[in-house]
Design an enzyme around this catalytic site. Sequence first.
Site, short mmCIF file in Angstrom:
data_model
loop_
_atom_site.label_atom_id
_atom_site.label_comp_id
_atom_site.label_asym_id
_atom_site.label_seq_id
_atom_site.Cartn_x
_atom_site.Cartn_y
_atom_site.Cartn_z
N ARG A 148 6.78 -11.37 4.80
CA ARG A 148 7.92 -11.75 3.96
C ARG A 148 9.23 -11.82 4.72
O ARG A 148 10.28 -11.99 4.11
CB ARG A 148 8.03 -10.80 2.76
CG ARG A 148 6.77 -10.81 1.95
CD ARG A 148 6.89 -10.28 0.54
NE ARG A 148 5.57 -10.29 -0.01
CZ ARG A 148 4.72 -9.27 0.07
NH1 ARG A 148 5.08 -8.13 0.61
NH2 ARG A 148 3.50 -9.38 -0.42
N GLY A 208 -1.64 -1.16 0.86
CA GLY A 208 -2.86 -0.35 0.95
C GLY A 208 -3.32 0.28 -0.34
O GLY A 208 -4.28 1.05 -0.32
N GLY A 209 -2.67 -0.03 -1.44
CA GLY A 209 -3.05 0.56 -2.72
C GLY A 209 -4.46 0.18 -3.16
O GLY A 209 -5.02 0.80 -4.06
N ASP A 339 -3.87 -1.90 -12.66
CA ASP A 339 -3.12 -2.48 -11.55
C ASP A 339 -1.89 -3.24 -12.03
O ASP A 339 -1.47 -4.22 -11.41
CB ASP A 339 -4.01 -3.39 -10.68
CG ASP A 339 -3.34 -3.79 -9.37
OD1 ASP A 339 -2.39 -3.11 -8.96
OD2 ASP A 339 -3.76 -4.79 -8.77
N ASP A 341 1.22 -2.77 -11.74
CA ASP A 341 2.10 -1.84 -11.05
C ASP A 341 3.51 -2.39 -10.84
O ASP A 341 3.88 -3.45 -11.35
CB ASP A 341 1.48 -1.39 -9.73
CG ASP A 341 1.16 -2.54 -8.79
OD1 ASP A 341 1.03 -3.66 -9.26
OD2 ASP A 341 1.05 -2.30 -7.57
#
Lengths: 569, 210
Positions: A148, A208-209, A339, A341
């Site tokens: 990004r 990494g979730g 998820d 989130d």
Amino acid sequence: MTKQLSLITGALAGLALTATVSTAALAEETGSSTVYGDMQSVTQDMLSRAAGDGNNFLHTNGNYKQTRYHPARQINTSNVKNLRPAWIFQTEVVETMETTPIVVNGIMYATTAFNHVYALNARTGEQIWHYKHKMGPITTYCCGPNNRGVAVSGDKVYMGTLDAKLVALDAKTGKQVWEQQIADPELGYSETMAPTAVNGKILIGTNGGEYGIRGFVKAYDAESGKLLWHFHTSPEDSTGVWAEKDATGRDMHRDIAAEKKALKELGDPYKTVGGGVWQNPAVDLEMNRIFFVAGNPSPDLDGSLRPGDNLYTNSLVSVDLDSGEYVCHFQYIAHDVWDLDAVSPPILTDVVNAKGKTVPGLLHAGKTGHVYVHDRRDCSLVRFSEAMVPQENMWTLPTAEGARMLPGANGGVEWSPMAINPELGLTYAMNLHQPMTYHVESSAYPAGKLWLGGAFKVIPSEAQWGNISAVDYNTGKIRWKVKTEQPMIGGVLTTAGGLLFTGEGNGYFKAYDAETGSILWKFQAGAGVNAPPATYTVEGKQYIVVAAGGNTQLNFKRGNNILAFTLAD
Amino acid sequence: MASRPATSGLRGTVPWAVPRSFNHLAVLLLAGFLLLGLCGPSVAAELGERIALCTTCHGEAGLPEDPQVPIIWGQHFYYIYVQLKDYKAGRREHEIMSQIVVDLSKQEMQALAQHFSEQAWPAIGFRSSDRDVAQGETAASAGQCVQCHLGGYEGDSRVPRLAGQKASYLERTMLDFKHKKRKNSPSKSPLLASYDAGAIAAMARYLAGF
């Protein structure tokens, strides 16, 4: 596209795409548009004043408050119809692009998938240097080989990498100055966010979730790369208050008794509970604090292995800038199993609270489809907006066969940054409507492999679409909404010219009237425009720039173009 | 489908990586071992024997004859290495492979993975029917498969390349995940369990035709 635009685009395609400018002319040009200080080096003063700097675009989200509201107004609602391509630069990587170009005194720094960095002449698109990261053999990322963008500070450019490193490059040459291994990619850590540079520190979180990591934000010394502090997004006691309702007061159907039993048997799950930080923190220089959002718990869909609220997953978190010590947090969804989130970067702006008093506020757009408005002094929730996308069957628990619930797991609002127009009191969010079924199946921690605890499945028979929603953050009401034919992912830019810019998966890049939502201009870029736009001024001429590289996550058509636009002479 | 650069060209050299060609590898390993006095030329020869053993099933030119044996030429280094590790640890089971890896050291597994990852992926010349493409694309989109396997299904690092893999192997593998016969990527099972056999077969033929 109009015939005229087609002609211009065709002409550009027929050329080598970049004009030839002599080095001497370039040096002269870049030396003449200084606003603050010595532009050969990005000073803290420049970074701090970025919100008022019409020449540069120094932060991924425009400024430390992350408003993405730029003061340049040469391009405005009256003349945006005359916007034309100034140049198109083609990178050598035809893959997903999520970069926000950073512009310093006429020099642009943009990144691609797989961690290439290009320095370009921002007026002509001519390449100055090109850096390719020497990728290690192990990368672990869930949603595309994205990057990004960079942070800039002093005479260096900083980038996080897919193999979980932080690299510092010489801004003039692109040569690597130092690199640090941030975390172990074999265990699921990787970097796609742009770092944030502030007060001699480089701040960066982690992905990494989806792999059972322990999330964090780390601060490194900008000169040496030395680790200064490390904030874990999961404290050793991550159980929290056993919240049964979400931030909007809806029951999440938790089985608290079963969770408490599991806690006794399994212990606190903090070491593998996820909580990635995918996007830049906002910085309040006066409070000397940063504000960021932490993502989903691991495994995504299976709560049985992670009893408790799973702090600070799905939360707004504030920590001290100097020490990284915890200050406050607010959790949107405790013990999330969908998820849904917190990913979109927070914005700092004054807001009117429930008592009618103006307070230092914070805005965050959730995958739930709400904009959450906070008092940033203590992270408390002031209000939440109307839902920007359909919500159905919330919070139906995932099942083995798959339970349908809206929004789908990509949102609402994904990582896409919002922008605000403080004059109008509006924040602009880009949303997805992508119906899914949520499937749960428990499996043990797989040591760095994908660990979803089930599956998300798009329902092929149901229509998908998107929208741009303008939300009055002082009331929570939606002022206007524009529906798009595809789900929206990328980012928004607003300007003092009363404009809003954003792109779509179908290749259209559009300008809207920020007050009304009217489409004032559009350009077909030939590949998905799924990156946040930026703007800057060189030699008195304002440019709008955006990357068109498509998107892996939603599988929008890939490309490799960075496009800059300016008003026709 | 969008193209993307060859992943191998983007990656750096592994600290313990071996050189590109096996001949070159053998010479360097031999020289290194002799120099260090650690062991003799038998080490390189042994690795050569291992590779020769692999090719008996996986094909001398990278194209296996047995329809159930996957193409591993050009597969990603880390994926191959993890599979070998998993066979050895019992996380993945196969009548032949589980035996072959028994006495492989970590270094040997890495060297084998490196060797095969550096070979060119063989063309299988499979043509998907229009119906397979339509059904397979719908099924793969529902599973958001490109999020990990990427737009051209070429994979990266720990995620295997699926494009141009043998349809018979892909189908069997997906069915093994569905029925939990293969367990070393646990998140695949609930996803594949949501597909019927017809959709899985179509997906396999769709991916083989990439």
